[in-house]
Design a protein around this motif. Structure first.
Motif, PDB file in Angstrom:
ATOM      1  N   THR A   1       8.868  -7.424   0.447  1.00 62.42           N
ATOM      2  CA  THR A   1       9.568  -6.342  -0.260  1.00 62.42           C
ATOM      3  C   THR A   1      10.185  -6.857  -1.560  1.00 62.42           C
ATOM      4  O   THR A   1      10.125  -6.181  -2.589  1.00 62.42           O
ATOM      5  CB  THR A   1      10.654  -5.688   0.627  1.00 62.42           C
ATOM      6  OG1 THR A   1      11.546  -6.688   1.107  1.00 62.42           O
ATOM      7  CG2 THR A   1      10.040  -4.947   1.790  1.00 62.42           C
TER       8      THR A   1
ATOM      9  N   LYS B   1       9.545   0.603   2.293  1.00 59.75           N
ATOM     10  CA  LYS B   1       9.138   0.497   3.687  1.00 59.75           C
ATOM     11  C   LYS B   1       7.948  -0.440   3.756  1.00 59.75           C
ATOM     12  O   LYS B   1       6.991  -0.297   3.000  1.00 59.75           O
ATOM     13  CB  LYS B   1       8.769   1.864   4.252  1.00 59.75           C
ATOM     14  CG  LYS B   1       8.428   1.811   5.724  1.00 59.75           C
ATOM     15  CD  LYS B   1       8.303   3.177   6.335  1.00 59.75           C
ATOM     16  CE  LYS B   1       8.078   3.058   7.829  1.00 59.75           C
ATOM     17  NZ  LYS B   1       7.987   4.339   8.478  1.00 59.75           N
TER      18      LYS B   1
ATOM     19  N   TYR C   1       4.849  -1.745   5.794  1.00 58.11           N
ATOM     20  CA  TYR C   1       3.923  -1.395   6.869  1.00 58.11           C
ATOM     21  C   TYR C   1       3.167  -2.654   7.263  1.00 58.11           C
ATOM     22  O   TYR C   1       2.565  -3.309   6.426  1.00 58.11           O
ATOM     23  CB  TYR C   1       2.921  -0.338   6.399  1.00 58.11           C
ATOM     24  CG  TYR C   1       3.554   0.986   6.089  1.00 58.11           C
ATOM     25  CD1 TYR C   1       3.802   1.913   7.093  1.00 58.11           C
ATOM     26  CD2 TYR C   1       3.906   1.321   4.789  1.00 58.11           C
ATOM     27  CE1 TYR C   1       4.389   3.134   6.817  1.00 58.11           C
ATOM     28  CE2 TYR C   1       4.487   2.544   4.496  1.00 58.11           C
ATOM     29  CZ  TYR C   1       4.727   3.446   5.520  1.00 58.11           C
ATOM     30  OH  TYR C   1       5.302   4.656   5.232  1.00 58.11           O
TER      31      TYR C   1
ATOM     32  N   LYS D   1      13.782  -0.330  15.841  1.00 58.19           N
ATOM     33  CA  LYS D   1      13.501  -0.315  14.410  1.00 58.19           C
ATOM     34  C   LYS D   1      12.482   0.734  14.120  1.00 58.19           C
ATOM     35  O   LYS D   1      12.210   1.219  13.157  1.00 58.19           O
ATOM     36  CB  LYS D   1      13.022  -1.686  13.923  1.00 58.19           C
ATOM     37  CG  LYS D   1      14.065  -2.731  14.019  1.00 58.19           C
ATOM     38  CD  LYS D   1      15.079  -2.525  12.955  1.00 58.19           C
ATOM     39  CE  LYS D   1      16.148  -3.557  13.042  1.00 58.19           C
ATOM     40  NZ  LYS D   1      17.266  -3.286  12.253  1.00 58.19           N
TER      41      LYS D   1
ATOM     42  N   LEU E   1       9.797   4.470  -1.234  1.00 53.88           N
ATOM     43  CA  LEU E   1      10.177   5.803  -0.773  1.00 53.88           C
ATOM     44  C   LEU E   1      11.033   6.530  -1.801  1.00 53.88           C
ATOM     45  O   LEU E   1      10.960   7.750  -1.927  1.00 53.88           O
ATOM     46  CB  LEU E   1      10.926   5.701   0.551  1.00 53.88           C
ATOM     47  CG  LEU E   1      10.169   4.988   1.677  1.00 53.88           C
ATOM     48  CD1 LEU E   1      11.068   4.824   2.890  1.00 53.88           C
ATOM     49  CD2 LEU E   1       8.902   5.730   2.033  1.00 53.88           C
TER      50      LEU E   1
END
Length: 156
Positions: free
Chosen positions: A96, A59, A61, A156, A72
């Protein structure tokens, strides 16, 4: 906003698979980034005859300009030295994918395959189906298409 159909998604996955096949590289495992990478990776697994597929849930941020990535859940990875193809639907900022390269790149031979590359950031994919404009992309597996781009971002 770019709106993709299942048919276009499938055709683009076939292009991506052909690009990978033409490279002559082979992989022991696909590591798919949830959520969009799961759809791409599942089809690539069929097209490349790779059954060893796992996922990683990340995830991003974007609050306070921190741009932090949180893992996660993680994959059950094989022994170091394995050739792994990291799969995602899109390369946008690259944060990511950079997280995965930083975390696993010392122990694994990693290449990156993305369906679409927006050309943002410094990270480049090893394989891509095509470059696309820096626009919002609505994939066919997502909920019904909203009326506006603002509604899409809120979803989202």
């Amino acid at each position: 906003m770019i709106r993709l159909s299942w048919d276009q998604f499938h055709k683009d996955c076939e292009v991506l698979a052909e690009n990978i096949k033409n490279s002559g590289r082979e992989y022991d495992k696909l590591l798919c980034i949830t959520r969009g990478g799961v759809f791409v990776g599942g089809l690539l697994g069929h097209l490349l005859s790779i059954r060893n597929i796992t996922t990683i849930a990340l995830k991003l941020y974007e609050f306070d300009q921190q741009n932090q990535v949180e893992q996660l859940s993680g994959p059950d990875l094989p022994l170091p030295g394995t050739r792994m193809l990291v799969v995602d639907d899109m390369l946008d900022s690259g944060r990511t994918l950079s997280y995965i390269v930083d975390k696993y790149g010392k122990d694994y031979e990693i290449d990156i395959a993305v369906l679409y590359d927006k050309g943002n950031g410094d990270l480049r994919a090893t394989f891509t189906a095509q470059s696309i404009p820096d626009e919002w992309v609505w994939f066919p597996w997502e909920p019904p298409i909203p009326e506006s781009e603002e509604e899409a971002k809120d979803a989202k």
